[in-house]
Design a protein around this motif. Structure first.
Motif, short mmCIF file in Angstrom:
data_model
loop_
_atom_site.label_atom_id
_atom_site.label_comp_id
_atom_site.label_asym_id
_atom_site.label_seq_id
_atom_site.Cartn_x
_atom_site.Cartn_y
_atom_site.Cartn_z
N MET A 446 33.07 37.04 42.82
CA MET A 446 34.41 37.57 42.96
C MET A 446 34.36 39.10 43.07
SD MET A 446 36.41 34.97 43.03
CE MET A 446 36.24 33.21 42.71
N LYS A 448 36.29 41.84 42.65
CA LYS A 448 37.57 42.21 42.05
C LYS A 448 37.90 43.67 42.31
CE LYS A 448 37.17 38.80 38.35
NZ LYS A 448 37.17 38.56 36.88
N VAL A 486 41.72 41.70 40.54
CA VAL A 486 41.37 40.36 41.05
C VAL A 486 40.68 40.49 42.40
CG1 VAL A 486 43.30 39.22 39.89
CG2 VAL A 486 43.63 40.14 42.18
N ASP A 487 40.14 39.37 42.87
CA ASP A 487 39.66 39.24 44.24
C ASP A 487 40.87 38.80 45.06
OD1 ASP A 487 38.66 38.09 46.70
OD2 ASP A 487 36.66 38.18 45.81
N ILE A 491 42.81 34.98 45.34
CA ILE A 491 44.12 34.77 44.72
C ILE A 491 45.15 34.37 45.77
CG2 ILE A 491 45.98 35.87 43.44
CD1 ILE A 491 43.49 35.17 41.81
N GLN A 574 37.66 31.48 37.29
CA GLN A 574 36.75 32.58 37.57
C GLN A 574 37.40 33.93 37.23
OE1 GLN A 574 33.60 32.86 38.84
NE2 GLN A 574 33.14 30.69 39.07
N HIS A 575 38.72 33.95 37.23
CA HIS A 575 39.45 35.18 36.89
C HIS A 575 39.91 35.17 35.42
CE1 HIS A 575 39.64 35.61 41.28
NE2 HIS A 575 39.92 36.90 41.08
N GLU A 576 39.36 34.26 34.61
CA GLU A 576 39.66 34.18 33.17
C GLU A 576 41.13 33.84 32.93
OE1 GLU A 576 38.40 37.80 31.41
OE2 GLU A 576 36.30 37.57 31.99
N LEU A 595 47.01 35.32 34.91
CA LEU A 595 45.89 36.21 35.17
C LEU A 595 46.01 37.40 34.23
CD1 LEU A 595 45.84 36.27 39.09
CD2 LEU A 595 44.26 35.05 37.59
#
Length: 600
Positions: A446, A448, A486-487, A491, A574-576, A595
């Protein structure tokens, strides 16, 4: 009507001894032989109880051997039912006499006052049922005559209720049933050794009953016994005799518990609130090479090592907070080989609902994991090999649809349109499978960067606007000016997947809402709401699994692949973040995910 004994109806393993021979000069030898058989029978029954949990088999063997040793015409186990009635559940009887097995007797045959006497340990030996000294009523004699009973020996089987009592000194015994021996051809004077044999076998049957029930109430027994131990520790001023009895009862329970758990091919343990082992079964030694004595009172980190403990620590804390947790982990066996396991922690609460420890169950899922990896690799390889020819096929169909290679009939155009739609669906499926495989394998990193939530929402809705117009659905967006790390591509992909699903399952002239809001200054909440058919409550979790849809026909009618929500979940994780669904049948559904906010 009395019947004579037939010597050929006795078991083949028994010497041909008749009742008449018991009064012959060899009486002492016969008595000695029967004494030895008694000792052998008692040892065999005890061994079967230790080695088997098959309660019915233990009862069957008991009545058969008792009949052989006592030279009785009938030996049976009679169970007293909670409603006051009863029935024979195991029986050994000579063929000359009627069977009692499975006959159910009314409460009048065995009244409550009789049950109370036997519950107090009463043993009844009647040499002659017709003897007035026996004290049997005429109606009872008339009842037992139909079974040709001349003499009877009755011994109670008592079920101790200590495991359900707070104080063993006042814990009563409950009458579970009776061990009964009959002589049917003549009266019989019961010898002392016969009474002793029946009483000791009744005790062994009681042990077998407790052992069988222990298997069904494993967790309850551990909890109750642990509570008893705590009560003993709080009551150190009680008389020493009471304390020793409670400790002895606890040791017996733990021995029975260990006997059961040692036979199971999984790791079973109890860990206290200080994360120290208080119980573990033999599988720990088989897997880790550490004996139960080595593990007892050891800390979790000491047993599992620093790396493994770091992976399990968060779940241990949740269990000690009172949550039931299940997770997967990787451990190292005693031979150095890795092993994939599934772990479940069940909190143990005291009477005040405080967590005082937890039960741990660990099972080996290495084979399942290996199969899943093989399946994933196979799907990835097949999908990769299909991608190029499908792309070429899709392009060829597009060219045919333009009419450059010649015109088609109306039927031909319709068939071409169907082929083009199905090919496009296959291309989406292959792309989704490959995307999911890359995300799961970690091949995708990712990238980010700081992004504005409003820009992500507008980009997603603009890309889905043509589809919404085609379906006659209105897209309503409410962007907010918040920055997150984020990526952006992934998203937007997650948002478009959710919007696509919402549009597909909305009715014409319906509305799909995309909203976002800040939550607790730590995260942002995205929501996609539709006015579709809704999702059953039992499907709200499974729809995020691979190839799972509410209706199997949806993939054909709506053109879905069953992977969109799975990909969304992987991207959000993957973004927690977290993703979930809420729905009301007939009113619509809402898919939400969170997010983390950008922290300075």
């Amino acid at each position: 009507m009395a019947k004579s004994k037939r010597s050929n109806s006795r078991p083949a393993t028994q010497p041909p001894v008749s009742k008449e021979s018991l009064t012959a000069p060899t009486h002492e030898q016969d008595e000695l032989w029967r004494q030895r058989q008694w000792v052998k029978l008692f040892a065999e029954v005890t061994l079967k109880i230790r080695q088997s949990l098959q309660f019915k088999e233990i009862l069957r063997a008991t009545v058969t051997e008792v009949q052989r040793i006592l030279q009785a015409d009938r030996v049976l186990i009679y169970q007293v039912l909670p409603n006051g009635t009863g029935r024979a559940i195991s029986e050994a009887v000579l063929p000359d006499y009627p069977k009692i097995l499975d006959l159910e007797f009314p409460e009048e045959v065995f009244p409550t006052e009789y049950q109370q006497l036997y519950a107090e340990g009463r043993v009844r030996a009647i040499a002659d049922v017709h003897d007035p000294k026996a004290g049997l009523s005429e109606c009872l004699i008339e009842f037992i005559n139909q079974f040709h009973i001349k003499a009877k020996l009755i011994v109670p089987i008592l079920q101790n209720l200590n495991s359900h009592q707070q104080n063993e000194a006042i814990a009563p015994n409950q009458l579970w049933g009776l061990v009964i021996a009959h002589h049917c051809d003549r009266p019989h004077h019961w010898a002392d050794f016969e009474l002793e044999l029946m009483q000791q076998l009744a005790d062994q049957i009681s042990i077998a009953l407790a052992q069988a029930q222990l298997l069904e109430h494993l967790e309850e027994i551990v909890e109750v016994r642990t509570a008893e131990l705590q009560e003993v520790n709080r009551s150190l001023q009680q008389e020493i005799n009471d304390r020793m009895q409670a400790e002895a009862a606890l040791r017996r329970s733990e021995e029975q518990l260990r006997l059961i758990t040692n036979a199971l091919p999984v790791l079973i343990a109890y860990v206290d609130e200080h994360q120290r082992y208080r119980f573990n079964n033999k599988a720990y030694e088989d897997w880790l090479g550490q004996s139960p004595a080595d593990i007892f009172d050891s800390n979790l980190q000491t047993v599992w090592g620093i790396d493994c403990y770091e992976r399990m620590q968060v779940y241990v804390k949740l269990a000690l907070l009172g949550q039931v947790v299940t997770y997967e982990n990787e451990i190292t066996l005693k031979d150095g080989l890795p092993c994939s396991v599934n772990v479940t922690y069940i909190p143990h609460l005291d009477e005040q609902k405080n967590v005082i420890g937890f039960f741990a169950l660990t099972s080996d899922i290495s084979d399942r994991k290996a199969i899943e990896r093989m399946k994933d690799e196979f799907i990835a390889v097949v999908s990769h090999e299909l991608r190029t020819p499908l792309t070429s096929l899709h392009s060829a169909l597009k060219i045919l649809a333009t009419g450059r290679l010649g015109s088609l009939s109306n039927d031909g155009k319709q068939m071409l349109e169907i082929a083009d739609d199905n090919t496009e669906r296959l291309v989406r499926l292959v792309n989704n499978v490959l995307d999911l495989k890359r995300i799961e394998s970690g091949d995708v990193r990712m990238e980010k960067q700081v992004c504005n939530v409003a820009a992500l929402m507008i980009q997603a809705t603009e890309s889905m606007q043509p589809m919404a117009q085609q379906q006659g659905v209105v897209l309503a967006v409410k962007p907010i000016d918040i920055e997150i790390l984020v990526d952006s591509d992934y998203i937007v992909q997650a948002l478009t997947n959710l919007l696509s699903n919402a549009i597909k399952f909305s009715t014409t002239d319906g509305t799909v809402w995309l909203t976002a809001e800040g939550k607790s200054n730590t995260e942002v909440l995205f929501s996609v709401r539709d006015q579709g058919q809704g999702i059953p409550s039992d499907k709200l979790e499974s729809i995020f699994e691979r190839f799972q849809q509410v209706d199997s026909s949806d993939s054909r009618r709506k053109g879905g692949t069953g992977l969109g929500l799975t990909i969304c979940r992987k991207i959000i994780e993957q973004h927690e973040g977290k993703i979930w669904a809420e729905s009301t049948l007939g009113e619509g559904s809402t898919f939400s995910f969170t997010l983390p906010l950008l922290t300075v």
